[in-house]
Design an enzyme around this catalytic site. Structure first.
Site, PDB file in Angstrom:
ATOM      1  N   ASP A 100      -6.499  -0.334   4.241  1.00  0.00           N
ATOM      2  CA  ASP A 100      -5.628  -1.314   3.583  1.00  0.00           C
ATOM      3  C   ASP A 100      -4.989  -2.329   4.524  1.00  0.00           C
ATOM      4  O   ASP A 100      -4.253  -3.218   4.065  1.00  0.00           O
ATOM      5  CB  ASP A 100      -4.535  -0.593   2.788  1.00  0.00           C
ATOM      6  CG  ASP A 100      -5.088   0.096   1.554  1.00  0.00           C
ATOM      7  OD1 ASP A 100      -5.935  -0.517   0.881  1.00  0.00           O
ATOM      8  OD2 ASP A 100      -4.689   1.230   1.273  1.00  0.00           O
ATOM      9  N   ASP A 160     -12.565  -1.665  -3.178  1.00  0.00           N
ATOM     10  CA  ASP A 160     -11.397  -2.456  -2.763  1.00  0.00           C
ATOM     11  C   ASP A 160     -11.527  -2.921  -1.309  1.00  0.00           C
ATOM     12  O   ASP A 160     -10.970  -3.941  -0.903  1.00  0.00           O
ATOM     13  CB  ASP A 160     -10.102  -1.639  -2.882  1.00  0.00           C
ATOM     14  CG  ASP A 160     -10.065  -0.637  -4.021  1.00  0.00           C
ATOM     15  OD1 ASP A 160     -11.144  -0.177  -4.443  1.00  0.00           O
ATOM     16  OD2 ASP A 160      -8.977  -0.299  -4.472  1.00  0.00           O
TER      17      ASP A 160
HETATM   18  N1  GLY Z   1      -6.596   1.103  -4.463  1.00  0.00           N
HETATM   19  C1  GLY Z   1      -6.007  -0.148  -4.628  1.00  0.00           C
HETATM   20  C2  GLY Z   1      -5.903  -0.520  -6.046  1.00  0.00           C
HETATM   21  O1  GLY Z   1      -5.224   0.165  -6.779  1.00  0.00           O
HETATM   22  O2  GLY Z   1      -6.495  -1.486  -6.451  1.00  0.00           O
END
Ligand code: GLY
Length: 393
Positions: free
Chosen positions: A118, A177
């Site tokens: 992230d 993601d």
């Molecule tokens: N995992 C990141 C989201 O909830 O999009």
């Protein structure tokens, strides 16, 4: 006078304009008015946020106030990112001061060991936007260091970054993601960082393109690879309804991610792929263009929506419309993005008690978390899309 009475007798277009919903093309929102709304909402948040090093993440369902998180949370970059966009849009110094303050809170991420993928969401939305706007060399240093940190999660045998080292799915896991975090690597490789970061980002996108999608170009959420051989083991879900369902935000990340990879590489195979992942999403949307949290959720139409997926997709489609030379697609992407923003501005805006921009996002339905509520990343991409549309007009 009630809103209803006030607008009786107005022609449709005039009524739309008076409600702040009209754009140059006739399909989109009143951008200026929406930016002013976002600025007013963020100003209210600034006035109420505790000064204890925390950042807003979401407003739980039926609550009035933000739930706050610390810099290590995956969503920490969105609030400073919003503040940078608001400073860019309004020139108001209060947003500059706050953007710098909340951006700097995230500094430790550049030196801590990488705990997951992230870092791009966190550091590129905060320091990245900050550097783009101010050219502060201190910000640049942090971005470059963080890109190197993110690259430590890359497994060359698989050809992707490991997204969640802390989750054991029985191999090396990569979530869709993760496409979003490649932007940090591209930027670093072109702005003084190691050129290998570019190769890692391209390889991650190629490996994802080859393995992470079903025949109809809908995405798995999590792909599990053998960390030694790189072979695909399985596709499963984490936040979607089922392993073989199309989780709305996951597909939105794919549309945005492959569009961005095409922008950065100019390799036509990524443009072609972005068109394909957009196609399945657009073709399966409900009439109002705002998806349910999962396209295969069993209780549709009585399932929660996900405004965040709509905001991410609107922003991505605006960029895709500018990048594609296909006149029919260009027009479709632009007009659908504008319609999504109009729908969000008309029916998803927060009521006066909540300081977020949008309501009705869904974070993690299977975990029972953040269902049908305001979430900071929906606001970030909504504002980004408005600014993109403004620049395009
Ligand atoms: N995992 C990141 C989201 O909830 O999009």
């Amino acid at each position: 006078m009630s809103i209803k009475l006030k607008f009786i007798g107005m022609a449709g277009a005039a009524m739309m304009a008076a409600l702040g919903l009209k754009s140059d093309t006739g399909a989109g929102p009143d951008i200026q008015r929406q930016i002013e709304y976002c600025a007013a909402q963020a100003t209210k948040t600034l006035a109420t946020i505790p000064d204890t090093g925390v950042l807003p993440r979401s407003v739980p369902n039926n609550a009035k106030y933000w739930k706050f998180v610390e810099y290590g949370d995956w969503t920490s970059g969105f609030w400073p990112g919003e503040l940078w966009y608001l400073y860019e849009a309004t020139g108001d110094q209060k947003f500059l001061t706050a953007a710098d303050k909340y951006t700097l809170l995230l500094t430790p991420l550049s030196v801590n060991k990488a705990s997951d993928h992230d870092l791009g969401f966190q550091v590129f939305n905060s320091f990245g936007n900050g550097y783009r706007i101010t050219k502060n060399p201190g910000y640049k240093e942090i971005i470059l260091r963080t890109a190197d940190t993110l690259a430590t999660l890359y497994n060359p045998k698989v050809g992707t970054i490991q997204s969640w080292p802390h989750n054991n799915y029985g191999g090396h896991n990569t979530i869709i993601d993760n496409m979003m975090n490649l932007e940090l690597l591209f930027w670093a490789s072109k702005n003084g960082g190691d050129k290998k970061l570019y190769d890692i980002a391209v390889k991650h996108a190629e490996t994802t393109m080859a393995n992470h999608f079903r025949d109809d170009h809908s995405s798995y959420h999590v792909l599990v690879y053998d960390p030694q051989t790189g072979h695909k083991i399985k596709g499963v879900t984490a936040q979607g309804f089922a392993d073989d369902s199309m989780w709305a935000r996951g597909q939105a990340w794919a549309i945005y991610g492959f569009t961005m990879v095409y922008r950065e590489t100019k390799d036509p195979k990524f443009l072609e792929f972005a068109n394909k992942v957009a196609r399945v999403y657009l073709d399966r949307l409900p009439k109002d263009l705002i998806p349910y949290w999962d396209f295969n959720a069993p209780g549709i139409p009585n399932e929660p929506r996900d405004a965040s997926a709509a905001a991410i997709t609107a922003s991505a489609l605006l960029e895709l419309s500018a990048l594609t030379d296909d006149k029919i697609l260009k027009k479709e992407y632009r007009s659908k993005a504008e319609k999504m923003l109009t729908e969000l501005s008309a029916k998803y805006q927060s009521h006066s008690l909540i300081n977020a921009f949008l309501m009705h996002s869904t974070g993690h339905k299977p975990a029972g978390s953040e269902i049908d509520c305001s979430i900071v990343y929906a606001d970030y991409y909504y504002l980004e899309a408005l600014l993109r549309l403004k620049k395009m007009q």
